[in-house]
Every structure is written in structure tokens, then in C-alpha cells.
Design a protein around this motif. Structure first.
Motif, mmCIF file in Angstrom:
data_model
loop_
_atom_site.group_PDB
_atom_site.id
_atom_site.type_symbol
_atom_site.label_atom_id
_atom_site.label_comp_id
_atom_site.label_asym_id
_atom_site.label_seq_id
_atom_site.Cartn_x
_atom_site.Cartn_y
_atom_site.Cartn_z
ATOM 1 N N THR A 1 0.973 -1.263 0.088
ATOM 2 C CA THR A 1 0.000 0.075 0.146
ATOM 3 C C THR A 1 0.921 1.228 -0.055
ATOM 4 N N ARG B 1 0.124 5.119 12.207
ATOM 5 C CA ARG B 1 1.435 4.822 12.481
ATOM 6 C C ARG B 1 1.264 3.105 12.245
ATOM 7 N N SER B 2 0.428 2.644 11.638
ATOM 8 C CA SER B 2 0.420 0.977 11.625
ATOM 9 C C SER B 2 1.762 0.532 10.973
ATOM 10 N N HIS C 1 -0.864 10.259 15.070
ATOM 11 C CA HIS C 1 -1.498 9.064 15.474
ATOM 12 C C HIS C 1 -2.691 9.468 16.536
ATOM 13 N N SER C 2 -3.399 8.546 17.290
ATOM 14 C CA SER C 2 -4.498 8.931 17.969
ATOM 15 C C SER C 2 -4.081 9.821 19.099
ATOM 16 N N GLY D 1 -8.558 4.849 9.286
ATOM 17 C CA GLY D 1 -9.515 3.950 9.351
ATOM 18 C C GLY D 1 -10.962 4.448 9.710
ATOM 19 N N ARG D 2 -11.060 5.674 9.453
ATOM 20 C CA ARG D 2 -12.484 6.473 10.244
ATOM 21 C C ARG D 2 -12.918 7.222 9.279
ATOM 22 N N VAL E 1 -5.750 6.699 2.174
ATOM 23 C CA VAL E 1 -5.589 5.309 2.086
ATOM 24 C C VAL E 1 -6.807 4.543 2.738
ATOM 25 N N ILE F 1 -10.411 2.729 3.611
ATOM 26 C CA ILE F 1 -11.248 2.191 2.934
ATOM 27 C C ILE F 1 -12.460 2.009 4.149
ATOM 28 N N THR G 1 -2.525 -0.991 -4.453
ATOM 29 C CA THR G 1 -1.847 -2.031 -3.438
ATOM 30 C C THR G 1 -1.710 -3.422 -4.156
HETATM 31 P P1 NDP Z 1 -4.864 0.686 11.984
HETATM 32 O O1 NDP Z 1 -6.000 0.529 12.684
HETATM 33 O O2 NDP Z 1 -3.990 -0.447 12.049
HETATM 34 O O3 NDP Z 1 -4.180 2.007 12.033
HETATM 35 C C1 NDP Z 1 -4.921 3.306 12.315
HETATM 36 C C2 NDP Z 1 -3.933 4.214 12.687
HETATM 37 O O4 NDP Z 1 -4.643 5.489 12.920
HETATM 38 C C3 NDP Z 1 -3.206 4.113 13.945
HETATM 39 O O5 NDP Z 1 -2.148 4.475 13.952
HETATM 40 C C4 NDP Z 1 -4.208 5.056 15.207
HETATM 41 O O6 NDP Z 1 -3.412 5.532 16.026
HETATM 42 C C5 NDP Z 1 -4.594 6.001 14.041
HETATM 43 N N1 NDP Z 1 -5.618 6.885 14.569
HETATM 44 C C6 NDP Z 1 -6.951 6.233 14.935
HETATM 45 N N2 NDP Z 1 -7.799 7.246 15.354
HETATM 46 C C7 NDP Z 1 -7.147 8.450 15.287
HETATM 47 C C8 NDP Z 1 -7.414 9.823 15.646
HETATM 48 N N3 NDP Z 1 -8.826 9.992 16.083
HETATM 49 N N4 NDP Z 1 -6.627 10.776 15.423
HETATM 50 C C9 NDP Z 1 -5.241 10.367 14.794
HETATM 51 N N5 NDP Z 1 -5.056 9.137 14.598
HETATM 52 C C10 NDP Z 1 -5.958 7.990 14.741
HETATM 53 O O7 NDP Z 1 -5.283 0.668 10.161
HETATM 54 P P2 NDP Z 1 -4.399 0.595 8.880
HETATM 55 O O8 NDP Z 1 -3.202 1.195 8.798
HETATM 56 O O9 NDP Z 1 -4.446 -0.949 8.782
HETATM 57 O O10 NDP Z 1 -5.550 1.088 7.867
HETATM 58 C C11 NDP Z 1 -5.707 2.513 8.043
HETATM 59 C C12 NDP Z 1 -6.920 2.608 6.792
HETATM 60 O O11 NDP Z 1 -6.249 2.254 5.597
HETATM 61 C C13 NDP Z 1 -8.144 1.668 7.049
HETATM 62 O O12 NDP Z 1 -9.297 2.401 6.574
HETATM 63 C C14 NDP Z 1 -7.953 0.363 5.933
HETATM 64 O O13 NDP Z 1 -9.069 0.025 5.825
HETATM 65 C C15 NDP Z 1 -7.275 1.315 4.974
HETATM 66 N N6 NDP Z 1 -6.111 0.445 4.321
HETATM 67 C C16 NDP Z 1 -6.430 0.704 2.907
HETATM 68 C C17 NDP Z 1 -5.513 -0.258 1.931
HETATM 69 C C18 NDP Z 1 -5.642 -0.134 0.582
HETATM 70 O O14 NDP Z 1 -5.325 -0.900 -0.297
HETATM 71 N N7 NDP Z 1 -6.219 1.028 0.233
HETATM 72 C C19 NDP Z 1 -4.598 -1.241 2.392
HETATM 73 C C20 NDP Z 1 -4.524 -1.146 4.234
HETATM 74 C C21 NDP Z 1 -5.306 -0.437 4.906
HETATM 75 P P3 NDP Z 1 -2.620 4.633 17.190
HETATM 76 O O15 NDP Z 1 -1.768 3.986 16.712
HETATM 77 O O16 NDP Z 1 -2.354 5.944 18.326
HETATM 78 O O17 NDP Z 1 -3.964 3.755 17.631
#
Ligand code: NDP
Length: 293
Positions: free
Chosen positions: A141, A166-167, A189-190, A210-211, A229, A231, A266
Motif C-alpha cells: 500500500t 502509524r500502523s 496518531h491517536s 480507518g475512520r 488510504v 477504506i 495495492t
Molecule cells: P490501523 O487501525 O492499524 O491504524 C490506524 C491508525 O490511525 C493508528 O495508528 C491510529 O493511532 C490512528 N488513529 C486512529 N484514530 C485516530 C485519531 N482520532 N486521530 C489520529 N490518528 C488516529 O489501520 P491500517 O493502517 O491498517 O489502515 C488504515 C486505513 O487504511 C483503514 O481504513 C484500512 O481499511 C485502509 N487500508 C487500505 C488499504 C488499501 O489498499 N487502500 C490497505 C490497508 C489499509 P494509534 O496507533 O495511536 O492507535
């Protein structure tokens, strides 16, 4: 300002055509790139992803096989199965669809994949190599995001790139790739205080949260490039990204839609990584540095 739409489907087709030419060239050396996909359990969304990956391989002349395993598969049996794939020379890439059902350890399975066949780029060896700019398999990705920026001729060097998320599969590897490309990178990040202020300072904003519709238009610096990114599925069944597309498109200079933005890239990068794994078996293999140039 109304943003230019960065069309992931068009860019994806461009790279697939290039990969197809390379697949055809490899055929003259008697090599057909092969990807094995392992899926454990019966999660419907994962099954769709896996089918799409297999179809994409075939569309450019690569070989693919899908191995559905029951959700009762033990850790030991899964590891042993991955090891049989490691041993097969006609399989150049192995992907285990994540997340695994409860009770199975994602990380242990990733580590069981031979690093040179880890086309997702999640093995410790490949993650470590990414940090020192030598990854043979950048995670698909974030690598797809880099290829979109490259295709659009967007300057990265000297720019401030802000990543929300930061995943291990998106945010962190994205930071490494943008850093390598010469951006000054901020990862939010959160726990980040005043996220909108960080976003407003971004020349390139990557949202991987992811929101649904989380990033608002007034958080965006006029003229910024916005890569969504995310979905997310809404209650009405429609897909949307992490960015509020309509308000953001009024301010940004370029933006990726959802669907049709990062998503198609991706899978295309998975094809690219598998192809690279097959090319690496040739005696005169091209190094990753050349590939990323
Ligand atoms: P994760 O849930 O693993 O990570 C989400 C990140 O967002 C975390 O680092 C989290 O912080 C941060 N976050 C959550 N809430 C907040 C907030 N209120 N303010 C700031 N940061 C926040 O998700 P992924 O990285 O796996 O995926 C992210 C998105 O991308 C999803 O919608 C997923 O479906 C999509 N995706 C799309 C792909 C594609 O092919 N287009 C491939 C992979 C993912 P913290 O670490 O502090 O919890």
C-alpha cells in the motif's frame, strides 16, 4: 481550487502493462512468476481480496494458486504448510491473508515465510531492510502511494509530508519511503495533540486512519496533495475514505478518490513485488536501488 483527481485505476493499468512486458520477457528465460496465497477461515471480505489478487496475477500472465485452509488449522500446521511453499522453486511470492482467525499468531506466520518470498514485505528482515533504504519488497500500500506520486510527477523532495496513522502495514512504512524520497516527515496518531494543525502544515497529506470522512477540508493547506488510504464501509454499504472528499477537493491541488484511488495500486504493487522476486532468481538480477530509481 478544485483538485485534480489522481486516478488509481489509470495508474494501476499503466504499471500492470509494464509488469506484463516484464513477465513476457521472463518467459523467454523459462520463468513464470508464481504467487501462492494462503487464506485461513471463511471471512467473506478476505475471500474477495484473495480472489482479486489471484485474478490480477492471471491478468498479466503470472501464475497464482490459492490455498483455503479451515479456521481450525493449528499454528503448527499453518507454519508447516508455509514451509512447503518456501521449498517450491516455482513459487516466488507467498502471501498469508491477514488478519488470521483468533488463536493464530500473525507475526509467527509472517516469520515462517522465507524472507525472499515475503512479497508483502512484512517479515522482520524486510521491515529492517526498509529502514535502511534497501527493502526488496516495500509493503504494497505505501509503495503504491509512492508510485502514484511518481506517476503524477509530484515533487517529494523538500516537501513536508504528514501521515495520519502509524500502523506497521501503512503508516510506518509510508514514513520510511517518503523519508527516503527526501520529504520531511511527520507521523501523527491517536495521541497527537492538535491534529488539524499538523495537517495544515502538510504539502503532502496521507490519511491512513480507518475512520470515515475524518479529515476535513479546512484542515488542508491550500494546494496540498491529499492521499486517502482509508477504506471504510458506510451503513448504506457504500465505500468512503478517511478524508471528507468534497470539502478536501475544494482546497487540495490533487486528491485520490475512494474507491478508485490507492486501493487498485495495492494489488498492482503485489504483482510488482512478486515479479521482482521472480526476476531476482535470474543470474543478472537487477538490484532494488535500480528498481526504486
Ligand atoms: P490501523 O487501525 O492499524 O491504524 C490506524 C491508525 O490511525 C493508528 O495508528 C491510529 O493511532 C490512528 N488513529 C486512529 N484514530 C485516530 C485519531 N482520532 N486521530 C489520529 N490518528 C488516529 O489501520 P491500517 O493502517 O491498517 O489502515 C488504515 C486505513 O487504511 C483503514 O481504513 C484500512 O481499511 C485502509 N487500508 C487500505 C488499504 C488499501 O489498499 N487502500 C490497505 C490497508 C489499509 P494509534 O496507533 O495511536 O492507535
Amino acid at each position: 481550487m478544485t483538485a485534480k483527481i489522481i486516478d488509481g485505476k489509470v495508474i494501476s493499468d499503466f504499471f500492470r502493462a509494464e509488469y506484463k512486458r516484464r513477465v513476457d520477457r521472463l518467459a523467454s528465460s523459462g520463468i513464470r512468476p508464481g504467487l501462492a496465497v494462503v487464506i485461513v477461515g471463511d471471512d467473506p471480505a478476505s475471500q474477495v481480496y484473495v480472489r482479486n489478487k489471484a485474478k490480477a496475477c492471471e491478468s498479466i500472465g503470472m501464475y497464482s494458486e490459492v490455498h483455503p485452509l479451515p479456521s481450525t488449522t493449528s499454528q503448527a500446521a499453518l507454519t508447516a504448510f508455509v514451509e512447503t511453499l518456501n521449498a517450491r522453486p516455482e513459487i516466488h511470492g507467498i502471501l498469508v491473508q491477514l488478519p488470521l482467525p483468533k488463536g493464530l499468531d500473525d507475526r509467527a506466520v509472517i516469520e515462517a515465510i522465507a524472507a525472499e518470498k515475503d512479497v508483502d514485505g512484512f517479515h522482520y528482515a524486510n521491515m529492517g531492510a526498509l529502514v535502511i533504504d534497501e527493502s526488496p519488497y516495500p509493503p504494497c500500500t505505501p509503495y503504491g502511494v509512492m508510485k502514484m506520486l511518481e506517476y503524477e510527477g509530484i515533487t517529494i523532495e523538500g516537501k513536508h509530508a504528514v501521515i495520519i496513522g502509524r500502523s506497521n502495514i501503512v503508516g510506518k512504512p509510508q514514513a520510511m519511503l517518503l523519508l527516503k524520497a527526501g520529504a520531511t516527515v511527520t507521523v501523527c496518531h491517536s495521541k497527537t495533540q492538535d491534529l488539524p494543525a499538523f495537517c495544515r502544515s502538510a504539502d503532502i497529506l496521507v490519511a491512513a486512519v480507518g475512520r470515515p470522512n475524518f479529515v476535513e477540508g479546512h484542515w488542508i493547506k491550500p494546494g496540498a496533495v491529499v492521499i486517502d488510504v482509508g477504506i471504510n464501509r458506510l451503513p448504506d454499504g457504500k465505500l468512503c475514505g478517511d478524508v471528507d472528499y468534497h470539502s478536501a477537493a475544494e482546497v487540495a491541488s490533487a486528491i485520490t478518490p475512494v474507491p478508485g484511488g490507492v486501493g487498485p495500486m495495492t494489488i498492482t504493487m503485489l504483482l510488482g513485488n512478486t515479479l521482482h522476486a521472480a526476476e531476482a532468481t535470474l543470474p543478472n538480477a537487477v538490484g532494488m536501488e535500480t528498481r526504486l530509481a
